[in-house]
Design a protein around this motif. Structure first.
Motif: not given
Length: 185
Positions: A118, A134, A137-143
């Motif tokens: 990751r 941003r 963050a969306e691709t890795l599903e984190i903030s």
């Protein structure tokens, strides 16, 4: 002829000797140097009989001028030959930078390969692909804060690896270290 006689003729002939030497050497300073050398040589000639002192002084002046021109030509040729063997002023730093950059890149690649998946993905997306945090963050599903922390840790790992290599292998400093090229070790 006595020493005082030879020196007296030298002093009488000095303006003419200076003109002759200046014409031969194309430099009044060099001509003055030759005259100084002549004056010093007159000390070694004390007591030597000289049949034609003026001609003798002109011959000494001509010989010293020739010696000076030959030495100057050799010096110029030697300096030119040395300069031909030297890399251009801008070549050496570029070659050195390329070598250092290649070495650093291998260290960075190894550091990225050793990172958690990751973290390595976030670093590649941000630094290589140029994606905003941003989107990462969306691709890795984190903030976004999580992406920032991953990137900070990734940078720390790379920095530490480069520092370790720098400490283990004294030599040229890493580029961008702000401490010049040569080590003080």
């Amino acid at each position: 002829m006595s020493d005082n006689g030879l020196r007296g003729i030298f002093l009488t002939q000095r303006p003419m000797l200076l003109r002759m030497l200046t014409a031969r050497l194309a430099s009044r300073d060099d001509a003055e140097d030759v005259l100084q050398d002549m004056w010093l040589r007159l000390d070694r000639l004390a007591g030597e009989p000289v049949a034609q002192p003026a001609a003798f002084l002109y011959r000494i002046a001509a010989n010293l001028a020739t010696d000076r021109r030959i030495a100057s030509g050799r010096r110029t040729a030697r300096d030119a030959a040395w300069l031909e063997t030297q890399p251009a002023a801008d070549e050496l730093p570029d070659m050195e930078r390329q070598l250092v950059a290649r070495s650093q890149w291998r260290v960075v690649e190894a550091a990225i390969a050793d990172m958690p998946e990751r973290m390595a993905t976030a670093l590649r997306m941000f630094r290589i692909e140029g994606q905003p945090q941003r989107a990462i963050a969306e691709t890795l599903e984190i903030s976004v804060s999580g992406v920032e922390k991953l990137l900070q840790r990734a940078y720390r790992i790379i920095h530490d690896r480069l520092q370790q290599v720098d400490e283990d292998h004294p030599g040229p400093r890493r580029l961008g270290s702000g401490k010049g090229v040569d080590r003080a070790d």
